[in-house]
Design a protein around this motif. Structure first.
Motif, PDB file in Angstrom:
ATOM      1  N   ALA A 176       0.841  -1.191   0.000  1.00 50.91           N
ATOM      2  CA  ALA A 176       0.000   0.000   0.000  1.00 50.91           C
ATOM      3  C   ALA A 176       0.885   1.253   0.000  1.00 50.91           C
ATOM      4  O   ALA A 176       1.986   1.248   0.546  1.00 50.91           O
ATOM      5  CB  ALA A 176      -0.911  -0.005   1.223  1.00 50.91           C
ATOM      6  N   ASP A 178       0.882   5.392   0.868  1.00 52.27           N
ATOM      7  CA  ASP A 178       0.236   6.553   1.477  1.00 52.27           C
ATOM      8  C   ASP A 178       1.293   7.647   1.569  1.00 52.27           C
ATOM      9  O   ASP A 178       2.052   7.711   2.517  1.00 52.27           O
ATOM     10  CB  ASP A 178      -0.310   6.201   2.858  1.00 52.27           C
ATOM     11  CG  ASP A 178      -1.091   7.372   3.469  1.00 52.27           C
ATOM     12  OD1 ASP A 178      -1.320   8.362   2.747  1.00 52.27           O
ATOM     13  OD2 ASP A 178      -1.443   7.301   4.668  1.00 52.27           O
ATOM     14  N   ASP A 179       1.352   8.486   0.532  1.00 52.57           N
ATOM     15  CA  ASP A 179       2.411   9.495   0.422  1.00 52.57           C
ATOM     16  C   ASP A 179       1.783  10.878   0.245  1.00 52.57           C
ATOM     17  O   ASP A 179       1.413  11.263  -0.864  1.00 52.57           O
ATOM     18  CB  ASP A 179       3.314   9.165  -0.767  1.00 52.57           C
ATOM     19  CG  ASP A 179       4.585  10.010  -0.792  1.00 52.57           C
ATOM     20  OD1 ASP A 179       4.577  11.106  -0.207  1.00 52.57           O
ATOM     21  OD2 ASP A 179       5.573   9.579  -1.415  1.00 52.57           O
ATOM     22  N   PRO A 180       1.647  11.635   1.341  1.00 51.90           N
ATOM     23  CA  PRO A 180       1.059  12.974   1.238  1.00 51.90           C
ATOM     24  C   PRO A 180       1.832  13.898   0.308  1.00 51.90           C
ATOM     25  O   PRO A 180       1.234  14.727  -0.387  1.00 51.90           O
ATOM     26  CB  PRO A 180       1.091  13.480   2.688  1.00 51.90           C
ATOM     27  CG  PRO A 180       1.159  12.244   3.527  1.00 51.90           C
ATOM     28  CD  PRO A 180       1.954  11.269   2.743  1.00 51.90           C
ATOM     29  N   THR A 185      -2.649   7.910  -2.489  1.00 47.11           N
ATOM     30  CA  THR A 185      -3.008   6.823  -1.585  1.00 47.11           C
ATOM     31  C   THR A 185      -3.529   5.669  -2.425  1.00 47.11           C
ATOM     32  O   THR A 185      -4.488   5.824  -3.194  1.00 47.11           O
ATOM     33  CB  THR A 185      -4.093   7.253  -0.582  1.00 47.11           C
ATOM     34  OG1 THR A 185      -3.625   8.367   0.183  1.00 47.11           O
ATOM     35  CG2 THR A 185      -4.427   6.102   0.360  1.00 47.11           C
ATOM     36  N   SER A 187      -4.103   1.202  -2.331  1.00 46.14           N
ATOM     37  CA  SER A 187      -3.993  -0.092  -1.668  1.00 46.14           C
ATOM     38  C   SER A 187      -3.073  -0.986  -2.485  1.00 46.14           C
ATOM     39  O   SER A 187      -2.808  -0.712  -3.666  1.00 46.14           O
ATOM     40  CB  SER A 187      -5.382  -0.734  -1.542  1.00 46.14           C
ATOM     41  OG  SER A 187      -5.951  -0.924  -2.833  1.00 46.14           O
ATOM     42  N   GLN A 197      -3.181  10.718 -10.439  1.00 46.91           N
ATOM     43  CA  GLN A 197      -2.675   9.594  -9.661  1.00 46.91           C
ATOM     44  C   GLN A 197      -1.352   9.073 -10.225  1.00 46.91           C
ATOM     45  O   GLN A 197      -0.435   8.720  -9.471  1.00 46.91           O
ATOM     46  CB  GLN A 197      -3.710   8.463  -9.665  1.00 46.91           C
ATOM     47  CG  GLN A 197      -5.004   8.772  -8.941  1.00 46.91           C
ATOM     48  CD  GLN A 197      -6.043   7.691  -9.176  1.00 46.91           C
ATOM     49  OE1 GLN A 197      -6.294   7.273 -10.320  1.00 46.91           O
ATOM     50  NE2 GLN A 197      -6.647   7.215  -8.092  1.00 46.91           N
ATOM     51  N   THR A 204       6.322   9.287  -6.073  1.00 51.21           N
ATOM     52  CA  THR A 204       6.409   8.812  -4.703  1.00 51.21           C
ATOM     53  C   THR A 204       7.767   8.202  -4.419  1.00 51.21           C
ATOM     54  O   THR A 204       8.358   7.525  -5.264  1.00 51.21           O
ATOM     55  CB  THR A 204       5.284   7.790  -4.405  1.00 51.21           C
ATOM     56  OG1 THR A 204       5.235   7.563  -3.010  1.00 51.21           O
ATOM     57  CG2 THR A 204       5.520   6.475  -5.139  1.00 51.21           C
ATOM     58  N   THR A 207       7.954   7.263   1.226  1.00 48.19           N
ATOM     59  CA  THR A 207       7.148   6.354   2.037  1.00 48.19           C
ATOM     60  C   THR A 207       7.087   4.940   1.458  1.00 48.19           C
ATOM     61  O   THR A 207       6.325   4.109   1.946  1.00 48.19           O
ATOM     62  CB  THR A 207       5.707   6.906   2.156  1.00 48.19           C
ATOM     63  OG1 THR A 207       5.125   6.993   0.854  1.00 48.19           O
ATOM     64  CG2 THR A 207       5.701   8.279   2.808  1.00 48.19           C
TER      65      THR A 207
END
Length: 462
Positions: A176, A178-180, A185, A187, A197, A204, A207
């Protein structure tokens, strides 16, 4: 009626061409490339092509906002750096990813007149920030001796538009995300990403995995493989409506050199249309830790094998050719009349001293050796003044050596720089003495096994 239809079609095609061609921004960087560039091996019609593709992290302009202000360091950086090599026979494409955190010698202040001997080591993406695509090309050519035919730069907004024009692109993530910072985000598993996206996915870093640029490059290469598969699966080239939408999105965000317009792009596309996704391979420049800064890397000696393959238009899986003598003309200066300095820039300990021993055995006059912190590839033999004939004799001991005039006065000394991939010393035709040369105990030839490739037809989850 047929004539009317044909006329309308021609007018329509001209209008489309003018529209797409007018979308592209152009920059002439020729004055930043110096007058000592490598020799071009061909053009769109003949010979191999090398095209520099740059992903810019510009925060200004439509579609680029919301990704940080860039106040920490104003301007653009080359977040993604790709050198696309199209083989001369148009049977394969190799896309080389250059890590943005690479520490590589580069011209001071991106000055085209700065001699390579005075270049300073700096982080790769600083070149684009300092001098744009011209500085990047100058740095690539100076470190690899590979001629860059064209360049193209795309920004965040353009990347998103192109993905949307494809109808999205499938990706596969084993964990998964989750990288602000990347605004993403996801899954674990397979997903079809839209432009926003997809941009987050290729950006990314911190994370996911070890947070390194190398890890991000692997995801980018998997993404590019997916793009190639998607374009093939959807028959993009056979759907004029989708192709026009994609090209319109692509050209609105492109900055290229003046000679790389729609016409030239069409010729390139036409020349490679028969290449399947199994003949498109992605490779990352091999790196190793950079001692002064644990957050940076430097090119490993095995990078020389990669650059040699690109330079000679050789498939990475093929064996390296045996170097041939640099010059077959009769030599006019005997070794005992030549002062030689051997510089070890290969990263292989003891290589210069080994070469000195082999030169001494042939009667060269007291050759000396020094080490260099600036990595190089192959062998370069430099001379100044009237030293060309002496340099030719020295070069005969190093098959495949490049002979050139030095940018500074060497005081009658011939300087030999041994880089990664340098061959063992051989006997020169006019050597003195008949004793055998010392058997080499070290070698600068890097191992091809250190270079990993990924083909575009591989499963995106692999």
């Amino acid at each position: 009626m047929a004539g009317v239809v044909a006329s309308v079609l021609v007018v329509g095609l001209v209008a489309v061409y003018l529209r797409l061609n007018g979308n592209i921004d152009r920059i002439d960087v020729s004055d930043m490339l110096g007058d000592d560039r490598p020799t071009a091996a061909g053009n769109v019609a003949t010979g191999p092509l090398n095209i520099l593709l740059v992903g810019s992290d510009a925060r200004e302009g439509e579609g680029n906002e919301g990704y940080g202000s860039g106040d920490w360091e104003p301007g653009q950086h080359s977040d993604t750096n790709l050198l696309m090599h199209i083989s001369a026979d148009r049977s394969s494409v190799t896309v080389v990813s250059i890590p943005r955190d690479s520490m590589v010698p580069a011209p001071v202040d991106c000055d085209a007149s700065a001699p390579e001997a005075q270049w300073q080591v700096r982080q790769w993406n600083q070149n684009f920030n300092t001098g744009g695509p011209g500085c990047l090309i100058r740095t690539i050519e100076g470190n690899t001796d590979i001629f860059v035919n064209h360049f193209a730069v795309v920004d965040f907004g353009g990347f998103k538009d192109m993905v949307n024009a494809l109808g999205g692109v499938p990706v596969c993530t084993p964990i998964a995300i989750d990288d602000p910072k990347a605004k993403l985000t996801l899954s674990a598993g397979r997903h079809r990403l839209d432009g926003e996206q997809a941009l987050g996915y290729v950006r990314t870093r911190y994370t996911v995995g070890d947070g390194s640029d190398i890890g991000r490059i692997k995801r980018q290469q998997a993404f590019m493989s997916s793009v190639a598969q998607e374009a093939t699966r959807s028959s993009l080239l056979l759907r004029p409506d989708r192709l026009l939408r994609f090209l319109d999105a692509a050209t609105q965000s492109l900055t290229t050199d003046p000679d790389f317009g729609i016409g030239e792009m069409r010729e390139v596309a036409e020349s490679v249309k028969g290449i399947g996704v199994d003949k498109i391979q992605f490779v990352t420049v091999p790196t190793e830790p950079y001692a002064p800064d644990a957050n940076r890397v430097q090119w490993a000696p095995s990078a020389a094998t990669l650059w040699e393959a690109i330079r000679t238009d050789r498939d990475l899986g093929a064996p390296s050719p045996t170097p041939s003598p640099t010059d077959t003309r009769p030599l006019t200066v005997t070794p005992d009349r030549i002062a030689v300095q051997v510089v070890n820039a290969s990263g292989t300990i003891g290589l210069a001293k080994q070469a000195v021993a082999s030169l001494l055995a042939q009667g060269f006059a007291n050759p000396t050796s020094v080490n260099s912190d600036v990595p190089a590839t192959g062998v370069t033999v430099e001379y100044s003044g009237q030293g060309l004939e002496s340099a030719r004799t020295v070069a005969a001991a190093f098959p495949g050596a490049v002979v050139k005039s030095a940018t500074t006065d060497l005081g009658g000394v011939v300087r030999v720089t041994l880089g990664a991939g340098a061959p063992d010393v051989v006997a020169v035709p006019n050597r003195l003495g008949t004793g055998p040369l010392p058997a080499p105990t070290v070698s600068a030839t890097p191992s091809p096994s250190q270079i990993e490739t990924r083909t575009a037809d591989e499963d995106i989850c692999s």
